[in-house]
Motif scaffolding. Sequence first.
Motif, PDB file in Angstrom:
ATOM      1  N   LEU A  62     -19.091  32.998  -9.132  1.00 29.01           N
ATOM      2  CA  LEU A  62     -18.000  33.070  -8.171  1.00 29.01           C
ATOM      3  C   LEU A  62     -16.706  33.500  -8.852  1.00 29.01           C
ATOM      4  N   SER A  63     -16.445  33.006 -10.039  1.00 28.30           N
ATOM      5  CA  SER A  63     -15.238  33.407 -10.767  1.00 28.30           C
ATOM      6  C   SER A  63     -15.251  34.900 -11.080  1.00 28.30           C
ATOM      7  N   LEU A  64     -16.391  35.423 -11.460  1.00 32.00           N
ATOM      8  CA  LEU A  64     -16.492  36.855 -11.742  1.00 32.00           C
ATOM      9  C   LEU A  64     -16.222  37.687 -10.499  1.00 32.00           C
ATOM     10  N   LEU A  65     -16.743  37.251  -9.360  1.00 33.22           N
ATOM     11  CA  LEU A  65     -16.503  37.973  -8.118  1.00 33.22           C
ATOM     12  C   LEU A  65     -15.019  37.927  -7.734  1.00 33.22           C
ATOM     13  N   LEU A  66     -14.387  36.782  -7.928  1.00 31.88           N
ATOM     14  CA  LEU A  66     -12.962  36.659  -7.638  1.00 31.88           C
ATOM     15  C   LEU A  66     -12.132  37.553  -8.558  1.00 31.88           C
ATOM     16  N   ALA A  67     -12.469  37.545  -9.844  1.00 37.65           N
ATOM     17  CA  ALA A  67     -11.718  38.346 -10.809  1.00 37.65           C
ATOM     18  C   ALA A  67     -11.871  39.832 -10.541  1.00 37.65           C
ATOM     19  N   ALA A  68     -13.027  40.234 -10.028  1.00 34.19           N
ATOM     20  CA  ALA A  68     -13.230  41.641  -9.691  1.00 34.19           C
ATOM     21  C   ALA A  68     -12.441  42.028  -8.452  1.00 34.19           C
ATOM     22  N   THR A  69     -12.280  41.094  -7.527  1.00 35.08           N
ATOM     23  CA  THR A  69     -11.571  41.366  -6.280  1.00 35.08           C
ATOM     24  C   THR A  69     -10.057  41.301  -6.463  1.00 35.08           C
ATOM     25  N   VAL A  70      -9.605  40.355  -7.290  1.00 38.55           N
ATOM     26  CA  VAL A  70      -8.170  40.185  -7.542  1.00 38.55           C
ATOM     27  C   VAL A  70      -7.940  40.255  -9.051  1.00 38.55           C
ATOM     28  N   PRO A  71      -7.890  41.441  -9.625  1.00 41.32           N
ATOM     29  CA  PRO A  71      -7.655  41.553 -11.064  1.00 41.32           C
ATOM     30  C   PRO A  71      -6.327  40.899 -11.440  1.00 41.32           C
ATOM     31  N   GLY A  72      -6.347  40.196 -12.573  1.00 42.33           N
ATOM     32  CA  GLY A  72      -5.134  39.537 -13.043  1.00 42.33           C
ATOM     33  C   GLY A  72      -5.171  38.035 -12.929  1.00 42.33           C
ATOM     34  N   VAL A  73      -6.250  37.464 -12.375  1.00 35.96           N
ATOM     35  CA  VAL A  73      -6.334  36.013 -12.267  1.00 35.96           C
ATOM     36  C   VAL A  73      -6.656  35.394 -13.621  1.00 35.96           C
ATOM     37  N   ARG A  74      -6.310  34.130 -13.749  1.00 37.47           N
ATOM     38  CA  ARG A  74      -6.736  33.325 -14.901  1.00 37.47           C
ATOM     39  C   ARG A  74      -7.598  32.195 -14.357  1.00 37.47           C
ATOM     40  N   VAL A  75      -8.731  31.962 -14.986  1.00 39.07           N
ATOM     41  CA  VAL A  75      -9.732  31.048 -14.439  1.00 39.07           C
ATOM     42  C   VAL A  75      -9.973  29.887 -15.400  1.00 39.07           C
ATOM     43  N   THR A  76     -10.015  28.680 -14.844  1.00 37.45           N
ATOM     44  CA  THR A  76     -10.477  27.492 -15.566  1.00 37.45           C
ATOM     45  C   THR A  76     -11.792  27.069 -14.946  1.00 37.45           C
ATOM     46  N   LEU A  77     -12.824  26.986 -15.770  1.00 36.83           N
ATOM     47  CA  LEU A  77     -14.172  26.671 -15.281  1.00 36.83           C
ATOM     48  C   LEU A  77     -14.581  25.283 -15.755  1.00 36.83           C
ATOM     49  N   LEU A  78     -14.971  24.438 -14.819  1.00 38.65           N
ATOM     50  CA  LEU A  78     -15.419  23.080 -15.114  1.00 38.65           C
ATOM     51  C   LEU A  78     -16.886  22.951 -14.762  1.00 38.65           C
TER      52      LEU A  78
END
Length: 231
Positions: A62-78
Amino acid sequence: MSVTAAFDAVAGSYDQARRRLVPCFDDFYGTAVEVAAPPLRAALAEGRTPEVLDLGAGTGLLSLLLAATVPGVRVTLLDGAPRMLAVAADGLAARGVPHATVVGDLTDPLPVGRYDAVVSALAVHHLDDDAKQALCRRVARALAPGGVFVNAEQVAGPTPELDRRYDEVWVAQATALGSDAAEIAAARERMRHDRPASVGEQCRWLAEAGLVEVDCYFKAWRFAVFGGRRP
């Protein structure tokens, strides 16, 4: 086998089966991304880095899909499964997505921060109902004003009869997409850890936690996407 060990054991092959075992894959994940994207784009428009918290992130799909849709995000994965997080970190690093990984349980305090979007896919149903409600409250506090929580989740039917029908449809659809008996049996073994709740219950808990515009944005039998926004 614990839920963490069950998912760590399939870290290398988990995503390969996802499109078969989640028959509505494109609409399911696509809706989650579509709901999460607006506050992330708003953060970019304000000149700041959008912050995403992915709960039970697994391999980071899901994080990869979000980052592809909105380039420039920073993600914290738990996530509680270190091997799954390692797969996620490799995928995000390969695409140049800023990220941090946290090994932890969904009942632990959330990573410190204010998040424009808190997202989750196929993870919260491992908690019992009391823990689900407590997580809703922690998520509401972790969101930045205007931020959204999006949960792409496996849900229970509102009655036992409907729940059995959900399962029948899932088996038929997964089989039609190429899942064999072994793959379905392995999925069922992981599902022994599941404690799904209905969409109605979970939307009520989000509203009680203080979120607004709570809604179910997509549902296909046992797969649903729902969430809400912090005022």
